[in-house]
Design an enzyme around this catalytic site. Structure first.
Site, PDB file in Angstrom:
ATOM      1  N   SER A   1       0.847  -1.184   0.000  1.00  0.00           N
ATOM      2  CA  SER A   1       0.000   0.000   0.000  1.00  0.00           C
ATOM      3  C   SER A   1       0.894   1.250   0.000  1.00  0.00           C
ATOM      4  O   SER A   1       1.678   1.424  -0.924  1.00  0.00           O
ATOM      5  CB  SER A   1      -0.967  -0.035   1.182  1.00  0.00           C
ATOM      6  OG  SER A   1      -1.992   0.910   1.025  1.00  0.00           O
TER       7      SER A   1
ATOM      8  N   ASP B   1      -8.338  -5.351  -5.991  1.00  0.00           N
ATOM      9  CA  ASP B   1      -7.899  -4.167  -5.259  1.00  0.00           C
ATOM     10  C   ASP B   1      -8.365  -2.928  -6.007  1.00  0.00           C
ATOM     11  O   ASP B   1      -7.808  -2.564  -7.036  1.00  0.00           O
ATOM     12  CB  ASP B   1      -6.374  -4.171  -5.137  1.00  0.00           C
ATOM     13  CG  ASP B   1      -5.846  -3.023  -4.290  1.00  0.00           C
ATOM     14  OD1 ASP B   1      -6.657  -2.197  -3.830  1.00  0.00           O
ATOM     15  OD2 ASP B   1      -4.621  -2.950  -4.080  1.00  0.00           O
TER      16      ASP B   1
ATOM     17  N   HIS C   1      -7.016  -5.726  -1.679  1.00  0.00           N
ATOM     18  CA  HIS C   1      -5.829  -5.004  -1.217  1.00  0.00           C
ATOM     19  C   HIS C   1      -5.016  -5.853  -0.245  1.00  0.00           C
ATOM     20  O   HIS C   1      -3.857  -5.562   0.015  1.00  0.00           O
ATOM     21  CB  HIS C   1      -6.288  -3.706  -0.538  1.00  0.00           C
ATOM     22  CG  HIS C   1      -5.235  -2.652  -0.416  1.00  0.00           C
ATOM     23  ND1 HIS C   1      -4.517  -2.168  -1.482  1.00  0.00           N
ATOM     24  CD2 HIS C   1      -4.776  -1.965   0.665  1.00  0.00           C
ATOM     25  CE1 HIS C   1      -3.672  -1.241  -1.076  1.00  0.00           C
ATOM     26  NE2 HIS C   1      -3.799  -1.108   0.226  1.00  0.00           N
TER      27      HIS C   1
END
Length: 685
Positions: free
Chosen positions: A543, A624, A656
């Site tokens: 991320s 995601d 994600h």
């Protein structure tokens, strides 16, 4: 001679040898049982909680429900619901257990009478699934969150429309969101209903639509739950948090609190209309006189400090509790006498439980080391889950009379006895502008001070988060320590738990202060710990951490032997137009991309591809929608086009996060193989 032989045999039995145990590994990680969601009866005598185990063959988790009598010192945990039960909730008198189950093919609420032996029975038989629920009083009613179409007058209409088949596949949207987190929007909204219970399972006719007329979700998407709403102690009203969608939902954080009578006799009333920022987590005091909640101050900023607000329900006067406490609450609950508010909060690399005296505005910690992940309050007791870098969560009880805590559960005891973990310690150093920054070191399992160890340098996501003294099921440093790596991670500027100013400092400066902290933190660790091999180091992150991997590739290009980039932002310009929650990118860059394009280019990894040279493993999930798949594909394309050694790991069924047990094992094995190729003497087996 016989005596010495007997002593040796006794020692062999009493003390497990290293040969009888093994270093911690991802196979162990995915198979550990996970305790969560503790719930106390109002008298503080009965505790119920969830326990998640892994069905590895089925490639999924399975939840069971357990109980423990706290008024019996010799009591042992007892399983109440063997499988397929979640969200245990007790009636006010503690006689009935309610929980969610999909055993009948639909997620409905079931009830188990704890006063007599017997099987659980369904108490709802609604046309749509129950997403979450609260018990009202002794179980005469439930508050339930149901996904419905707002233009349907009844639940069957929503169920029929959702199940309807069509010969065409095109979907028309008139506004955002069109997709959120990991699913495409289908027009349904989570809405709040009151369901009256009787002798038979409640059907649609027993449901009263409480949030009708409001276009928004209760509970919120994608991570909301029953903490988004609460019934009053007298059972006459409820308060819920909702963000009115309109046409600004993807760039608005303005959740408000609404109060509504449980009989549906009046429409919801907005209690927090004056605050344009987030209001959430409503909690009634047990005496029914006050309402507490968590509120942010700045509209559009999802990582603003969660202040604790208090509303006198008789006078409507609102005040802030412990206004000078520079921490952001994670969850809150009242004490039984309504004089204290308990709150969890990140704090200097830990997640502690705090007790706040409302009258005195004083704050004191109840826990020290480790991370509190959930808690429940009744009488003079607080039961909480606590985990650490070398210990998955267990439940503890804090006795308010004695001021002491003791452990209640020993989940995974047999499994943990077979495992060896790396020792760990926290350190601090002068980071950006010589401000104090904290970091952690996890030593390799079977650490030898005379050896030199390669480094796994992990950068946490968020970026407004913290990688501290906790047991993580996706990025667990002990999986690397078990493979012989020393692990370092830094709570750089922007991390939570060090004051709101520290958290704010990353906005608009993603590649600035945090990079300096990472550089200084690694240099400090290399100087302090002579067993670290600075010539063998790999950087890893997901991320925002994945963004930092792409940024490091160009801005710190000569430091690492390899990089692992999971779901990382590659092009901040395209991220602004492809992510779903626009408030995030727009706050972090001080506006939309079309207004301040220069802000999006200031620390854009795509602009430094010419400087890339470090081998990189790129990992991305197709579901995601926070950092869309194309960001990972683009990073891999850039690496291939530059001729840099690279590999792409793609998960068509993950979002994600990597959640399926077998996929998690594959993820770890590929990462271990990549590190082994570039750090030497590691085969990833």
């Amino acid at each position: 001679m016989t005596r010495y032989l007997l002593l040796g045999l006794l020692l062999c039995v009493a003390l497990p040898t290293q040969a009888q145990t093994r270093p911690f590994d991802v196979d162990d990680l995915v198979r550990l049982e996970r305790v969560s969601d503790p719930q106390l009866s109002a008298d503080g005598r009965l505790l119920v909680y969830s326990l998640r185990s892994t069905d590895f063959d089925a490639n999924r988790g399975n939840s069971s429900i357990w109980s423990l009598r706290l008024d019996d010192a010799n009591a042992q945990p007892r399983r109440l619901v063997s499988s397929g039960g979640s969200s245990p909730r007790l009636s006010a008198d503690g006689h009935q257990l309610f929980f969610l189950s999909s055993r009948g093919g639909s997620a409905q609420v079931q009830r188990l009478d704890l006063r007599q032996p017997g099987e659980a029975e369904a108490v709802t038989a609604l046309s749509v699934d129950v997403a979450s629920f609260h018990v009202v009083g002794n179980g005469e009613a439930l508050l339930v969150s149901l996904a419905v179409f707002l233009d349907c007058e009844d639940l069957k209409c929503s169920a029929d429309r959702f199940a309807a088949k069509s010969d065409v596949s095109g979907v028309v949207y008139d506004r955002l969101f069109i997709r959120h987190w990991d699913h495409w929007k289908d027009g349904r909204r989570n809405q709040l209903y009151r369901v009256s219970l009787g002798d038979e399972a409640a059907t649609d006719d027993a449901a009263i639509w409480l949030s009708k007329g409001l276009d928004g979700d209760v509970h919120s998407q994608p991570f909301g739950g029953d903490s988004d709403y609460a019934p009053s102690p007298d059972g006459r009203s409820a308060v819920f948090a909702l963000r009115v969608a309109g046409k600004s939902e993807p760039w608005s954080t303005n959740f408000d609190l609404y109060q509504v009578p449980l009989d549906g006799s009046a429409p919801p009333r907005n209690l927090t209309a004056d605050n344009p920022a987030n209001d959430s987590y409503p909690v009634f005091s047990p005496d029914g006189r006050k309402l507490a909640w968590m509120a942010m101050s700045r509209a559009g900023f999802e990582a603003d400090r969660h202040r604790i607000m208090l509303r006198d329900l008789a006078s409507s006067e609102v005040s802030e509790v412990a206004a000078d406490w520079d921490r952001s609450a994670g969850s809150i609950a009242f004490s039984a006498d309504s004089k204290l508010i308990y709150a969890s909060a990140d704090d200097l690399g830990q997640t502690r439980l705090f007790a706040i005296n409302i009258a005195e505005d004083s704050v004191r910690p109840l826990t020290d080391q480790g991370s509190v992940r959930g808690f429940t309050v009744a009488k003079d007791r607080v039961v909480y889950s606590l985990e650490a870098l070398d210990a998955p969560a267990n439940l503890y009880v804090h006795d308010g009379r004695q001021g002491k805590s003791r452990q209640l559960t020993n989940v995974n005891a047999d499994k943990l006895a077979e495992l060896r973990f790396g020792d760990y310690e926290q350190f601090s150093f002068p980071g950006w502008n010589d401000e104090t920054v904290y970091g952690w070191l996890v030593k390799p399992v079977d650490f030898d001070p005379a050896a030199k160890y390669p480094i796994a340098f992990i950068v946490h996501g968020g970026p407004q988060g913290s990688m501290g003294n906790s047991f993580h099921y996706r990025w667990n440093p002990q999986t690397y320590a078990g493979k012989g790596y020393a692990v370092i991670f830094i709570d750089f500027h922007g991390s939570t738990g060090y004051g709101q100013e520290f958290t704010d400092s990353i906005s608009g400066d993603w590649g600035g202060k945090p990079l300096v902290d990472l550089q200084k933190g690694l240099a400090f660790a290399l100087d302090r710990y002579d067993f670290l091999d600075g010539e063998r180091a790999c950087a890893l992150g997901a991320s925002y951490g994945g963004y930092m991997m792409n940024w490091i590739a160009g801005a710190w290009a000569d430091r690492f032997n390899c990089i692992v980039n999971h779901d990382g932002v590659f092009d901040t310009r395209f991220m602004a137009w492809s992510t779903e929650e626009l408030w995030f990118t727009e706050w972090e860059n001080s506006g939309p991309q079309f207004q301040v394009p220069e802000n999006y280019e200031r620390h854009n990894p795509v602009n430094r591809i010419a400087d890339w040279k470090t081998p990189m493993l790129v990992i991305h999930g197709a579901l995601d929608y926070r950092v869309p798949l194309e960001q990972g594909i683009a990073a891999f394309t850039a690496l291939q086009r530059r001729g840099i050694p690279s590999r792409f790991l793609y998960f068509p069924d993950e979002n994600h996060w990597v959640l399926k047990p077998k996929n998690s094992v594959q993820w770890h094995r590929e990462v271990e193989r990549w590190l082994g190729e570039y750090l030497g003497d590691k085969d990833g087996d």
